[in-house]
Design a protein around this motif. Structure first.
Motif, PDB file in Angstrom:
ATOM      1  N   LEU A  32       0.795  -1.226   0.000  1.00 47.37           N
ATOM      2  CA  LEU A  32       0.000   0.000   0.000  1.00 47.37           C
ATOM      3  C   LEU A  32       0.832   1.284   0.000  1.00 47.37           C
ATOM      4  O   LEU A  32       0.276   2.378   0.034  1.00 47.37           O
ATOM      5  CB  LEU A  32      -0.946   0.005   1.217  1.00 47.37           C
ATOM      6  CG  LEU A  32      -1.884  -1.194   1.344  1.00 47.37           C
ATOM      7  CD1 LEU A  32      -2.677  -1.127   2.639  1.00 47.37           C
ATOM      8  CD2 LEU A  32      -2.818  -1.281   0.140  1.00 47.37           C
ATOM      9  N   ASP A  33       2.173   1.128  -0.004  1.00 47.77           N
ATOM     10  CA  ASP A  33       3.077   2.293   0.036  1.00 47.77           C
ATOM     11  C   ASP A  33       2.797   3.194   1.238  1.00 47.77           C
ATOM     12  O   ASP A  33       2.705   4.418   1.109  1.00 47.77           O
ATOM     13  CB  ASP A  33       2.990   3.112  -1.264  1.00 47.77           C
ATOM     14  CG  ASP A  33       3.678   2.410  -2.419  1.00 47.77           C
ATOM     15  OD1 ASP A  33       4.671   1.710  -2.171  1.00 47.77           O
ATOM     16  OD2 ASP A  33       3.208   2.552  -3.560  1.00 47.77           O
ATOM     17  N   VAL A  34       2.616   2.565   2.392  1.00 45.36           N
ATOM     18  CA  VAL A  34       2.428   3.317   3.636  1.00 45.36           C
ATOM     19  C   VAL A  34       3.550   2.940   4.606  1.00 45.36           C
ATOM     20  O   VAL A  34       4.196   1.912   4.443  1.00 45.36           O
ATOM     21  CB  VAL A  34       1.047   3.024   4.293  1.00 45.36           C
ATOM     22  CG1 VAL A  34      -0.081   3.518   3.422  1.00 45.36           C
ATOM     23  CG2 VAL A  34       0.889   1.547   4.605  1.00 45.36           C
ATOM     24  N   GLU A  35       3.765   3.775   5.611  1.00 44.53           N
ATOM     25  CA  GLU A  35       4.792   3.474   6.602  1.00 44.53           C
ATOM     26  C   GLU A  35       4.138   3.059   7.909  1.00 44.53           C
ATOM     27  O   GLU A  35       3.515   3.865   8.601  1.00 44.53           O
ATOM     28  CB  GLU A  35       5.697   4.695   6.840  1.00 44.53           C
ATOM     29  CG  GLU A  35       6.904   4.352   7.688  1.00 44.53           C
ATOM     30  CD  GLU A  35       7.856   5.525   7.863  1.00 44.53           C
ATOM     31  OE1 GLU A  35       8.923   5.306   8.439  1.00 44.53           O
ATOM     32  OE2 GLU A  35       7.513   6.645   7.449  1.00 44.53           O
ATOM     33  N   ILE A  36       4.230   1.763   8.205  1.00 45.21           N
ATOM     34  CA  ILE A  36       3.661   1.218   9.441  1.00 45.21           C
ATOM     35  C   ILE A  36       4.755   1.140  10.503  1.00 45.21           C
ATOM     36  O   ILE A  36       4.555   1.519  11.648  1.00 45.21           O
ATOM     37  CB  ILE A  36       3.035  -0.178   9.201  1.00 45.21           C
ATOM     38  CG1 ILE A  36       1.857  -0.052   8.227  1.00 45.21           C
ATOM     39  CG2 ILE A  36       2.580  -0.800  10.521  1.00 45.21           C
ATOM     40  CD1 ILE A  36       1.296  -1.358   7.730  1.00 45.21           C
TER      41      ILE A  36
END
Length: 196
Positions: free
Chosen positions: A91-95
């Motif tokens: 998802l191209d997110v930073e978790i």
């Protein structure tokens, strides 16, 4: 009785661990971490992964029992970490917001949960029921050599595939990682439910 060295057992252990550790499949993640400015030390990551795996091979059951945690629960927790890591890539997110004193990503998330995660640890411990220790450790050592080679060559992989190729690889392997996390989760959750 102490079993002797067996080439077939070593080869079998190597192949099983090769599929689980999947250093080549971790290449897009490694490249993604480096693009974010994270530091990854190839030798340090290989040594740490080796120490974690060998440590759990010998005292894993004892450590988990000390904290009253069974191997299935540990595997479910590791599967959740892998699932989140796969979602981050997909998802191209930073978790995983690492806020430590240095930008070093060698231990987390590279060594754990990628290289020496719950899947590798549970596999290693379960192999003890089938193969002699010497053969499992030889198979593991061969895998660690492969891990080191892959980590050293990630920049060449980036140059060869280019940004678009790496992006496609990242998305493809994120789905594979997601599937592995789901499989690890369901298999061990089923075992946990069976214990109730």
């Amino acid at each position: 009785m102490l079993k002797s060295f067996s080439f077939l057992e070593t080869l079998s252990s190597f192949v099983i661990m090769f599929a689980i550790i999947d250093a080549l499949g971790a290449t897009p993640i490694i490249l993604s971490l480096r693009e974010k400015g994270k530091q990854i030390h190839s030798l340090k990551a290989t040594v740490f992964a080796g120490l974690v795996l060998v440590g759990f091979f010998y005292v894993g059951d004892l450590i988990l029992k000390l904290f009253n945690v069974d191997i299935e629960s540990f595997a479910v927790a590791g599967a959740i970490l892998l699932f989140l890591l796969a979602l981050e890539m997909l998802l191209d997110v930073e978790i995983f917001k690492y806020s430590g004193p240095t930008p070093d990503a060698t231990f987390i998330p590279l060594v754990f949960p990628l290289l020496a995660g719950a899947g590798a640890i549970t596999t290693l411990i379960s192999l003890k029921a089938e193969y002699a220790d010497i053969n499992i450790l030889c198979g593991l050592l061969l895998n660690l050599v492969w891990v080191y080679v892959v980590l050293k060559l990630t920049d060449r992989v980036r140059r060869f595939f280019g940004k678009n190729g790496i992006y496609v690889m990242k998305k493809f392997f994120s789905v594979i990682l997601l599937a592995m996390a789901v499989r690890l989760f369901t298999a061990n959750l089923h075992a946990l439910i069976g214990q109730l």
